[in-house]
Design a protein around this motif. Structure first.
Motif, short mmCIF file in Angstrom:
data_model
loop_
_atom_site.label_atom_id
_atom_site.label_comp_id
_atom_site.label_asym_id
_atom_site.label_seq_id
_atom_site.Cartn_x
_atom_site.Cartn_y
_atom_site.Cartn_z
N ARG A 112 84.84 113.49 -22.66
CA ARG A 112 85.03 112.16 -22.15
C ARG A 112 86.69 111.82 -22.22
O ARG A 112 87.28 112.15 -23.04
CB ARG A 112 84.42 111.25 -23.52
N GLU A 114 89.12 109.72 -23.03
CA GLU A 114 88.89 108.70 -23.96
C GLU A 114 90.58 108.63 -24.35
O GLU A 114 91.40 109.95 -24.39
CB GLU A 114 88.38 108.78 -25.27
N GLY A 119 89.04 111.69 -34.93
CA GLY A 119 87.56 111.34 -34.52
C GLY A 119 87.12 111.21 -33.20
O GLY A 119 86.15 110.67 -32.70
N ARG A 120 88.22 111.35 -32.37
CA ARG A 120 87.98 110.78 -30.88
C ARG A 120 88.77 111.75 -30.03
O ARG A 120 90.07 111.69 -29.96
CB ARG A 120 88.32 109.47 -30.58
N TYR A 121 87.95 112.73 -29.30
CA TYR A 121 88.64 113.70 -28.35
C TYR A 121 88.27 113.66 -27.26
O TYR A 121 87.30 112.81 -27.05
CB TYR A 121 88.34 115.11 -29.06
N GLN A 126 78.55 118.15 -29.77
CA GLN A 126 77.59 117.09 -30.38
C GLN A 126 76.29 117.97 -30.57
O GLN A 126 75.92 119.15 -29.52
CB GLN A 126 77.06 116.21 -29.02
N LYS A 209 84.26 96.31 -28.45
CA LYS A 209 84.94 96.78 -29.76
C LYS A 209 86.21 95.62 -29.61
O LYS A 209 87.06 95.54 -30.63
CB LYS A 209 85.69 98.13 -29.50
N ARG A 257 74.17 100.00 -29.71
CA ARG A 257 74.36 101.45 -28.93
C ARG A 257 75.00 101.26 -27.64
O ARG A 257 74.94 100.34 -26.92
CB ARG A 257 73.10 102.30 -28.63
N VAL A 281 81.40 106.52 -36.87
CA VAL A 281 79.98 106.62 -36.57
C VAL A 281 79.69 108.12 -36.33
O VAL A 281 80.29 108.79 -35.56
CB VAL A 281 79.54 105.90 -35.56
N LEU A 282 78.93 108.80 -37.34
CA LEU A 282 78.79 110.31 -37.46
C LEU A 282 77.71 110.57 -36.38
O LEU A 282 77.66 111.75 -35.72
CB LEU A 282 78.44 110.66 -38.50
N CYS A 283 76.73 109.61 -36.06
CA CYS A 283 75.49 110.05 -35.48
C CYS A 283 74.97 108.87 -34.76
O CYS A 283 74.97 107.63 -35.42
CB CYS A 283 74.54 110.77 -36.31
N ALA A 306 72.19 112.12 -31.06
CA ALA A 306 73.44 112.84 -30.80
C ALA A 306 74.27 112.77 -31.92
O ALA A 306 74.51 111.62 -32.54
CB ALA A 306 74.04 112.53 -29.68
N GLY A 308 78.29 113.75 -33.64
CA GLY A 308 79.57 114.31 -33.40
C GLY A 308 79.71 115.31 -34.42
O GLY A 308 79.87 115.06 -35.65
N ARG A 311 83.68 114.77 -36.28
CA ARG A 311 83.72 113.73 -37.35
C ARG A 311 83.12 114.17 -38.44
O ARG A 311 83.14 113.79 -39.70
CB ARG A 311 82.76 112.35 -36.95
#
Ligand code: ATP
Ligand code: MG
Length: 428
Positions: A112, A114, A119-121, A126, A209, A257, A281-283, A306, A308, A311
């Motif tokens: 992705r 991003e 926690g965001r790669y 997953q 967001k 979601r 959010v882990l999942c 799914a 992550g 995380r």
């Protein structure tokens, strides 16, 4: 110096050990739940994600890695796992198999584009499941129970399950109309994305967001007030099953979601750990009863999640849960360069008998060898030298008891087994 691409990371050392441990546990967990492993390609036709994930999702509008292959086809690196697994389910006509429902799990990297942060790669891993072929709410509850159980097995304590129902098509339609009415006077004050969402999929405004804290968000109509009887009953049963399993959860009407395909149950598992930061959010997952049709398969319900893995690693670290590399059973030391071959063949024999073994390849002196054995956390050091070769024995030093023994070549396996067993009994 060439550096790794932005938003990616290397795995080595303790992180590698942790990942392998997580992967091992994943496999055991899924065997226990009776799920089968599936693997699909890392790249797929771009159209799959446009139609599968949805034209209004962030993933598709802003985050995909798209490219043209040398045959001029539009390809995309998979940003998530569901679309590929669904494609494979349809393409392989798995709906016609005798065993139903089809319960599958996958694990792999997703891509992705991003803005990288904790926690965001851009390359992420997953673990997820997809269950095809039943609308029964017991499966929604089962799918929610899997990550909860997984985190429990890993020893993670600070987790919180939040869920909501988006209802069936009819309920969603009624809710959609209510949202259109409600947001009409506020559209101009919303972000550009939300203006587009208002036209295409107003439900997703609630997931924004940017506009998240605006006053108008707080008073927006709630999905739960628009569920028809059937949808209410489905949601009630999911909750009842979770209560039976004694899995605590919270109903949160703001969970919609990020993906367009959900119906009925949607859920998230959050890290409730101090210092975790905002990407907590882990999942996430839910039910998607129309996705298979949408991708040209026969009408088939589905439900999945799914999670992550990055995380999860952060969460484990924050809770002080660490995985240490197991040490060697045996470190073999040739007493002199000329016994290197014998030491090599001894190391090989040990490995083939199931002992974690390694040797000094670099003709070090004894003192440095003992140091290396310590770094490797070796239980035994095995010395191979002239005396040993002549007498057909080796000298084995137990690093735990500091005892030294002369052991006949053909008795080494029994000797080591016995010592290791005794040691295990002691630990118990
Ligand atoms: P977010 O709202 O945080 O962007 P998402 O809704 O995009 O998450 P999903 O598509 O549902 O996330 O993916 C499931 C899980 O994968 C997330 O809950 C998270 O743990 C993880 N995940 C998603 N995007 C990333 C990323 N860029 N880097 C690391 N993990 C991620
Ligand atoms: Mg996202």
């Amino acid at each position: 110096m060439i550096q790794k691409p932005k938003g990616t990371y290397d795995v080595y050392g303790e992180k590698g050990t942790a990942l392998l441990e997580i992967e091992k546990l994943m496999k055991v967990l899924m065997e226990n739940y009776g799920y089968e492993y599936v693997r699909t390609p890392i790249f797929e036709a771009s159209e799959l994600f446009h139609r599968g994930v949805g034209e209004t999702s962030d993933i598709v509008t802003k985050e995909t890695y798209d490219f043209k292959d040398r045959g001029d086809r539009n390809m995309t690196l998979r940003p998530e796992g569901t679309a590929g697994v669904v494609r494979s389910y349809i393409e392989n006509k798995r709906y016609a198999e005798a065993k139903q429902p089809i319960k599958t799990w996958y694990y792999g990297t997703m891509y992705r584009y991003e803005r990288p942060q904790s926690g965001r790669y851009r390359e992420l891993s997953q673990f997820g499941v997809e269950v095809f072929g039943s609308t029964d709410p017991i499966l929604d509850a089962e799918v929610i129970s899997i990550p909860v159980h997984f985190y429990q097995l890993l020893g993670l304590k600070g987790i919180k399950v939040k869920m909501n129902s988006l209802g069936d098509k009819e309920s969603r339609e009624a809710y959609r109309n209510a949202l259109l009415d409600y947001f009409k006077p506020y559209v101009d004050s919303l972000c550009e994305d939300c203006k587009a969402r208002y036209e295409k999929n107003p439900l997703r405004i609630l997931d924004c967001k940017v506009d998240h804290d605006k006053e108008c968000m707080k008073h927006a109509p709630k999905m739960t007030d628009f569920l028809n009887e059937e949808s209410k009953e489905h949601f009630r049963k999911v909750q009842e099953y979770l209560n039976y399993l004694e899995i605590p959860f919270e109903v949160d009407p703001n969970i919609v979601r990020g993906l367009d395909y959900y119906t009925h149950t949607v859920f998230e598992v959050e890290a409730d750990i101090e210092g975790f930061g905002s990407n907590n959010v882990l999942c996430g997952g839910g039910r998607y009863d129309h996705l298979i049709e949408q991708l040209d398969g026969p009408a088939t319900p589905g439900v999945g999640f799914a999670m992550g893995i990055e995380r999860l690693l952060i969460a484990l670290d924050l809770e002080g849960i660490h995985f240490h590399e197991e040490g060697l059973d045996c470190y073999v030391v040739p007493m002199d360069e000329e016994y290197k071959k014998e030491a090599f063949s001894m190391t090989n024999a040990l490995r083939m008998s199931g002992f974690k073994s390694d040797m000094d390849p670099m003709n070090r002196n004894l003192k440095s060898n003992f140091k290396q054995a310590d770094y490797r956390n070796a239980h035994f050091i095995m010395l191979v030298g002239e005396e040993e070769i002549k007498g057909e024995f080796v000298t084995i030093k137990d690093n735990h008891t500091k005892e030294e023994s002369k052991v006949k070549i053909n008795e080494i396996v029994d000797f080591l087994d016995e010592c290791l067993e005794r040691c295990e009994d002691h630990e118990d």
